[in-house]
Design an enzyme around this catalytic site. Structure first.
Site, PDB file in Angstrom:
ATOM      1  N   LYS A   1      43.026 100.192  33.442  1.00 41.51           N
ATOM      2  CA  LYS A   1      41.766  99.602  33.906  1.00 41.51           C
ATOM      3  C   LYS A   1      41.004  99.200  32.655  1.00 41.51           C
ATOM      4  O   LYS A   1      40.525 100.046  31.907  1.00 41.51           O
ATOM      5  CB  LYS A   1      40.966 100.604  34.746  1.00 41.51           C
ATOM      6  CG  LYS A   1      39.702 100.002  35.309  1.00 41.51           C
ATOM      7  CD  LYS A   1      38.812 101.038  35.959  1.00 41.51           C
ATOM      8  CE  LYS A   1      37.376 100.614  35.791  1.00 41.51           C
ATOM      9  NZ  LYS A   1      36.437 101.680  36.129  1.00 41.51           N
TER      10      LYS A   1
ATOM     11  N   GLY B   1      27.405 103.187  38.185  1.00 40.45           N
ATOM     12  CA  GLY B   1      26.562 104.363  38.424  1.00 40.45           C
ATOM     13  C   GLY B   1      25.214 104.060  39.052  1.00 40.45           C
ATOM     14  O   GLY B   1      24.415 104.968  39.246  1.00 40.45           O
TER      15      GLY B   1
ATOM     16  N   ALA C   1      32.536  99.725  40.781  1.00 35.05           N
ATOM     17  CA  ALA C   1      31.215 100.019  40.211  1.00 35.05           C
ATOM     18  C   ALA C   1      30.046  99.624  41.096  1.00 35.05           C
ATOM     19  O   ALA C   1      30.045  98.557  41.711  1.00 35.05           O
ATOM     20  CB  ALA C   1      31.040  99.349  38.857  1.00 35.05           C
ATOM     21  N   GLY C   2      29.085 100.506  41.134  1.00 37.71           N
ATOM     22  CA  GLY C   2      27.791 100.197  41.733  1.00 37.71           C
ATOM     23  C   GLY C   2      27.647 100.511  43.212  1.00 37.71           C
ATOM     24  O   GLY C   2      26.573 100.342  43.776  1.00 37.71           O
TER      25      GLY C   2
ATOM     26  N   ASN D   1      33.262 106.319  42.229  1.00 33.17           N
ATOM     27  CA  ASN D   1      33.212 107.557  41.448  1.00 33.17           C
ATOM     28  C   ASN D   1      31.894 108.298  41.672  1.00 33.17           C
ATOM     29  O   ASN D   1      31.809 109.271  42.414  1.00 33.17           O
ATOM     30  CB  ASN D   1      33.436 107.275  39.962  1.00 33.17           C
ATOM     31  CG  ASN D   1      33.665 108.539  39.142  1.00 33.17           C
ATOM     32  OD1 ASN D   1      34.293 108.501  38.103  1.00 33.17           O
ATOM     33  ND2 ASN D   1      33.193 109.696  39.583  1.00 33.17           N
ATOM     34  N   THR D   2      30.818 107.792  41.069  1.00 34.07           N
ATOM     35  CA  THR D   2      29.540 108.508  41.092  1.00 34.07           C
ATOM     36  C   THR D   2      29.059 108.796  42.512  1.00 34.07           C
ATOM     37  O   THR D   2      28.540 109.892  42.781  1.00 34.07           O
ATOM     38  CB  THR D   2      28.476 107.691  40.329  1.00 34.07           C
ATOM     39  OG1 THR D   2      29.008 107.344  39.047  1.00 34.07           O
ATOM     40  CG2 THR D   2      27.202 108.492  40.139  1.00 34.07           C
TER      41      THR D   2
END
Lengths: 65, 260
Positions: B99, B160, B187-188, B209-210
């Site tokens: 990645k 994040g 992301a996001g 993830n987050t």
């Protein structure tokens, strides 16, 4: 001889990369190395010689996003 | 089934492994999410002496999870840095998947697309399967595909941030322009409805993830995302209706009793 290991100056005994990894306690560990910002494959560690002021990076698997 | 670089993936949810409250919760979240791929990184091990075992313990946990790993080049700010990191990752993790992240701006963690394209070209030539973290820019995406990328990872919003899809129009355009390139929104994304939205637009997968790791209950949130991704995918295949500005009665007008 002094080199930078992961950003910190270290006085080292061994100038051979493979021997140095052993000296630093990394024997039999899952890790990768870069010398002066270039990748050093595992197969090249035994023939890689360090010199004064070199920058060595030792990285291991870690969490990531 | 989703296919990336000739590998069929059993799930359209990819899970990041950072920022969980504990290794046990990470392990449980991977299981519950049914993710087929998890992202990992390479870092210096903190602490000193021979008792450093953080990296080893993490790697054992991931291997026991039985999922495919996608190493990242997180935190790299130049093509050279990212290329070296990718080379190290290939050796450590035993995969040519990478990645590719090259960060260009500190506040938004926006990719430096110029360095990204350069790194993608070099790594593709070296036999890597590159998953580039990019913006939704069509021209950049085109250059990435020409550089050898067979998957694109457009951002939803800054890493994040949990803002969801900042540019729905851009993602739609990307989908229309690259009908055959797997699009993984990376992301996001903050809540499962964001993931469902990305899937409803026809994106092929999402990477979270987050939003899972920092939830009050990460394991429950992992399940919620898995369900949202499945629902969004089903909705896309079912063909969503077109939105319109004016109301249309859903109950037939014909046959209504005359009561006034």
């Amino acid at each position: 001889m002094k080199i930078l290991v992961n950003g910190a100056w270290r006085e080292i005994e061994h100038v051979n990369l493979q021997a140095l990894l052993r000296e630093l306690g990394y024997e039999n560990r899952t890790l990768a190395t870069a010398l002066n910002a270039s990748f050093v494959p595992q197969t090249a560690r035994a023939t890689t010689t360090l010199k004064e002021g070199d920058r060595l990076e030792i990285v291991v698997p870690m969490q990531g996003g | 089934m989703l296919k990336c670089y000739d590998v069929e993936l059993g799930s359209r949810l990819l899970l990041g492994t950072a920022r969980y409250p504990s290794p046990a919760i990470l392990s449980e979240a991977i299981k519950t999410s049914r993710a087929a791929v998890v992202t990992v990184s390479l870092r210096r091990e903190l602490g000193s002496g021979r008792d450093r075992r953080e990296g080893e313990a993490f790697w054992t946990l991931i291997r026991e999870a039985g999922v495919r790993v996608l190493p990242n080049t997180a935190g790299c700010h130049s093509a050279k840095e990212a290329i070296t990191t990718a080379q190290m990752a290939r050796e450590v993790f035993g995969t040519h998947w990478i990645k590719l992240e090259v960060i260009g701006e500190a506040d938004t963690l926006q990719p430096d697309v110029f360095e990204l394209v350069e790194a993608a070209r070099v790594l593709s030539d070296e036999g890597f399967a590159v998953f580039p973290y990019t913006t939704e820019d069509l021209v950049v995406a085109d250059k990435l595909v020409n550089a050898g990328c067979r998957v694109l990872m457009p951002w939803g919003a800054p890493i994040g941030s949990g803002r969801g899809l900042n540019n729905v129009f851009g993602l739609r355009a990307l989908r229309a322009h690259f009908p055959d390139v797997p699009l993984i929104v990376d992301a996001g994304l903050g809540v499962p409805s964001h993931a469902a939205h990305a899937m409803e637009l026809g994106c092929d997968a999402v990477l979270i993830n987050t939003a899972v790791a920092q939830a009050a209950d990460p394991v429950a949130m992992a399940l919620a995302f898995a369900e949202a991704v499945a629902a969004g995918r089903r909705a896309y295949l079912a063909g969503p209706m077109e939105p319109r500005d004016m109301a249309v009665p859903s109950t037939p007008v014909l046959g209504k009793a005359f009561l006034s």
